[in-house]
Design an enzyme around this catalytic site. Structure first.
Site, short mmCIF file in Angstrom:
data_model
loop_
_atom_site.label_atom_id
_atom_site.label_comp_id
_atom_site.label_asym_id
_atom_site.label_seq_id
_atom_site.Cartn_x
_atom_site.Cartn_y
_atom_site.Cartn_z
N ARG A 107 3.02 -1.78 11.05
CA ARG A 107 4.12 -1.94 11.99
C ARG A 107 4.46 -3.36 12.41
O ARG A 107 5.64 -3.67 12.57
CB ARG A 107 3.85 -1.07 13.23
CG ARG A 107 4.06 0.41 12.96
CD ARG A 107 3.67 1.25 14.17
NE ARG A 107 2.24 1.22 14.41
CZ ARG A 107 1.64 1.84 15.42
NH1 ARG A 107 2.36 2.51 16.31
NH2 ARG A 107 0.32 1.78 15.56
N LYS A 111 0.84 -1.20 0.00
CA LYS A 111 0.00 0.00 0.00
C LYS A 111 0.87 1.24 0.00
O LYS A 111 1.75 1.41 0.84
CB LYS A 111 -0.93 0.04 1.22
CG LYS A 111 -1.84 1.27 1.26
CD LYS A 111 -2.79 1.24 2.44
CE LYS A 111 -2.13 1.71 3.72
NZ LYS A 111 -1.86 3.19 3.69
N ASP A 118 -13.04 14.86 -5.13
CA ASP A 118 -13.06 16.12 -5.87
C ASP A 118 -14.28 16.08 -6.78
O ASP A 118 -15.14 15.19 -6.64
CB ASP A 118 -11.76 16.27 -6.67
CG ASP A 118 -11.33 17.72 -6.85
OD1 ASP A 118 -12.19 18.53 -7.26
OD2 ASP A 118 -10.16 18.05 -6.60
N THR A 162 -11.28 6.26 10.24
CA THR A 162 -11.30 5.65 11.57
C THR A 162 -10.96 6.65 12.67
O THR A 162 -11.25 6.41 13.84
CB THR A 162 -10.30 4.47 11.64
OG1 THR A 162 -9.00 4.94 11.24
CG2 THR A 162 -10.73 3.35 10.71
N ASP A 215 -3.40 4.26 -2.25
CA ASP A 215 -4.33 4.73 -1.23
C ASP A 215 -4.29 6.26 -1.16
O ASP A 215 -3.71 6.84 -0.24
CB ASP A 215 -3.95 4.10 0.11
CG ASP A 215 -4.83 4.56 1.26
OD1 ASP A 215 -5.98 4.93 1.01
OD2 ASP A 215 -4.34 4.53 2.42
N LYS A 274 -7.31 8.17 -1.77
CA LYS A 274 -8.64 8.62 -1.34
C LYS A 274 -9.12 9.83 -2.14
O LYS A 274 -9.46 10.88 -1.60
CB LYS A 274 -8.64 8.96 0.16
CG LYS A 274 -8.18 7.83 1.07
CD LYS A 274 -8.18 8.27 2.53
CE LYS A 274 -7.66 7.19 3.46
NZ LYS A 274 -6.22 6.90 3.25
#
Length: 237
Positions: free
Chosen positions: A211, A34, A66, A120, A61, A63
Site C-alpha cells: 500500500r 509479487k 501438497d 503472520t 507467491d 505457497k
C-alpha cells in the site's frame, strides 16, 4: 536484468486491469513484483509471462503445499513461466521441500526457491488448535532451519525475525520481508513497525511493500523515495 532491486511491489489486486495500471507506472529497473493467489487466479500464467516479458523479476507467491510430486511439478511449471522467485510452505515437510528444490534445480532458468514458515496471521492459539505447542517465533526458527537443510534459497520472515535468522542461517540465506512501512508513512495503530532501512540492517535481502506504493498518488515517486531511503544499505547487500 541488469540490476537487483531490493523492493518487491505487492500486486494485491483482483483484476489484471487494476494491476496493469499500476505496473505501467513503475520501472523494472527499480523494483520487482509479487503476484499472489488472488491475482494469479484471476489473471493466469499468461499474464505472469507478460510481466516477465516486460523485464520484471516476478515473485510468484502461491505457497505450494501438497504431496511432494505435485509440488515439484508445480514448481517446474512456475519456473517455465520465467519467474524470478517461487515459494512453498515449509509445513509441507522435508520430502516436499526437497522434491521442490530438485525440480527447480533441473530447470534451465532456475528461479529462487523460498519457504513460508508461519503465516503472520497465526498466533500461539492458532498453533495450539493444530496441536503445536511451540511458540510462533520458535517454530519459525525451526522451519527456517529445515528449509535451509533442504537447500532452499531462503524464507519469508517478519522484520522482527530477520536478525536472528540471519545469525542462525548465515549470510547466504535469502530473507524476504513483508509488512514494511517507509519512514514517512503513518504508523496508525501499529506499534511494531520497521522501516525499509531498519529491515535491511536487520538482515533482510528483499522487502515486500504494498500500500505505501500501490495507494500512493504517484507510485513511482513513492518507490523512488523508498529506494533513496535504503540506497546506501541496499546497494551494499
Amino acid at each position: 536484468m541488469t540490476s537487483d532491486p531490493k523492493i518487491i511491489v505487492a500486486l494485491d489486486y483482483a483484476t489484471t486491469e487494476a494491476a496493469s495500471a499500476l505496473v505501467a507506472r513503475l520501472d523494472p529497473q527499480l523494483c520487482k513484483l509479487k503476484v499472489g493467489k488472488e491475482l494469479f487466479t484471476a489473471a493466469g500464467p499468461a499474464w505472469v509471462e507478460h510481466l516477465v516479458g516486460q523485464g520484471y523479476g516476478v515473485f510468484l507467491d502461491l505457497k505450494f503445499h501438497d504431496i511432494p510430486h505435485t509440488v515439484a511439478q508445480a514448481c517446474k511449471a512456475a519456473a517455465a513461466l520465467g519467474v524470478w522467485m517461487v515459494n512453498v510452505h515449509a509445513l509441507g515437510g522435508r520430502a516436499m521441500m526437497s522434491a521442490a528444490r530438485e525440480a527447480i534445480d533441473a530447470t534451465p532458468n532456475r528461479p529462487k526457491l523460498i519457504a513460508v514458515t508461519v503465516l503472520t496471521s497465526m498466533g500461539a492459539n492458532d498453533l495450539a488448535d493444530l496441536g503445536i505447542s511451540e511458540a510462533p517465533q520458535q517454530l519459525v526458527r525451526r522451519l527456517a532451519g529445515l528449509a535451509h537443510s533442504c537447500h532452499l534459497d531462503g524464507v519469508v520472515c517478519s522484520a522482527q525475525e530477520a536478525a536472528v535468522l540471519r545469525q542462525e542461517q548465515g549470510p547466504d540465506f535469502c530473507l524476504v520481508t513483508p509488512g514494511i512501512r517507509p519512514a514517512s508513512a503513518a504508523k496508525d495503530d501499529q506499534n511494531r513497525v520497521m522501516t525499509p532501512a531498519e529491515a535491511l540492517r536487520a538482515g533482510s535481502n528483499y522487502l515486500v511493500i504494498g500500500r505505501p506504493i500501490t495507494q500512493a498518488p504517484d507510485p513511482l515517486q513513492a518507490l523512488q523515495a523508498i529506494r533513496q531511503e535504503i540506497a546506501t544499505i541496499g546497494d551494499s547487500k
